[in-house]
Design an enzyme around this catalytic site. Structure first.
Site, PDB file in Angstrom:
ATOM      1  N   ASP A  54       0.859  -1.174   0.000  1.00 12.37           N
ATOM      2  CA  ASP A  54       0.000   0.000   0.000  1.00 12.37           C
ATOM      3  C   ASP A  54       0.906   1.239   0.000  1.00 12.37           C
ATOM      4  O   ASP A  54       2.091   1.161   0.331  1.00 12.37           O
ATOM      5  CB  ASP A  54      -0.889  -0.039   1.248  1.00 12.37           C
ATOM      6  CG  ASP A  54      -1.810   1.162   1.348  1.00 12.37           C
ATOM      7  OD1 ASP A  54      -2.290   1.651   0.312  1.00 12.37           O
ATOM      8  OD2 ASP A  54      -2.049   1.614   2.484  1.00 12.37           O
TER       9      ASP A  54
ATOM     10  N   GLU B 255      -0.298   5.037   0.966  1.00 11.39           N
ATOM     11  CA  GLU B 255      -0.556   6.009   2.031  1.00 11.39           C
ATOM     12  C   GLU B 255      -0.635   5.319   3.394  1.00 11.39           C
ATOM     13  O   GLU B 255      -1.309   4.302   3.551  1.00 11.39           O
ATOM     14  CB  GLU B 255      -1.851   6.765   1.741  1.00 11.39           C
ATOM     15  CG  GLU B 255      -1.755   7.645   0.502  1.00 11.39           C
ATOM     16  CD  GLU B 255      -3.069   8.336   0.203  1.00 11.39           C
ATOM     17  OE1 GLU B 255      -3.493   9.208   0.983  1.00 11.39           O
ATOM     18  OE2 GLU B 255      -3.704   7.977  -0.823  1.00 11.39           O
TER      19      GLU B 255
END
Length: 201
Positions: free
Chosen positions: A7, A9
């Site tokens: 991922d 953020e």
């Protein structure tokens, strides 16, 4: 053969919407996928707030220009990429991600597109594919890769659970409590060692 899916953020860079919330003085925009599992619902709600306040892409990009990767993120990513093929899977948008990718050394990222009017108003968004993180992990598996995945939010859980190994990273206490079977780390060194251990299997 392994490929690691990360991922963006909360894992490698700060949450863009939280940074923009603080810059714009609109506290409602702090809501993220850690709080709302339904991404379409979350984005439509965000776009409504932007419209209400007369804010568009230019204002968000001005905030993004001031965002740096999280401390240690680039060194972690550089090391990981030297040892394992790595892709960033994100529900963010190319218009947000591009300057951040330069600061991270231009890793590969699969993300989505904003629909932007000539005025700069964000009028909508186009998701790359439904359930993009899980779908991408399954596609990689279908062409001969074993996947390792790590993320911090509800929208990362499916790819983490579908992978040969999956790890939570700097997630919420609620997600850790709800998914006690998933290893959870807070430091890049811990995550790197966990990935390395899997690569040796």
């Amino acid at each position: 053969m392994y490929i690691t899916c990360l991922d963006l953020e909360g894992v490698l860079v700060p949450e863009i919407w939280i940074a923009f919330s603080e810059a714009s003085g609109i506290p409602e925009l702090k809501r993220t996928t850690r709080d709302e599992p339904d991404y379409d619902k979350l984005m439509n709600w965000r776009l409504g707030i932007l419209k209400e306040h007369g804010l568009g892409l230019k204002e968000i990009q001005a905030t993004i220009a001031k965002i740096d990767p999280l401390p240690g993120a680039k060194a972690f990513l550089d090391t990981l990429r030297s040892e394992c093929q790595t892709i960033i899977l994100s529900d963010t948008f190319t218009q947000f991600a591009a300057p951040l990718m330069k600061k991270l050394g231009l890793p590969s990222i699969f993300c989505n597109e904003l629909i932007v009017a000539p005025s700069g108003e964000i009028t909508g968004f186009k998701m790359r594919i439904k359930d993009s993180k899980l779908t991408t992990v399954k596609a990689l598996q279908s062409i001969g890769y074993d996947t390792i995945a790590s993320g911090d939010s509800y929208n990362d859980l499916a790819m983490i659970q579908a992978s040969k190994a999956g790890f939570l990273f700097r997630t919420t206490e609620k997600i850790k409590a709800d998914y006690p079977d998933l290893p959870a780390f807070t430091e890049y060194d811990e995550l790197l060692e966990a990935i390395r251990a899997q690569l040796k299997k």
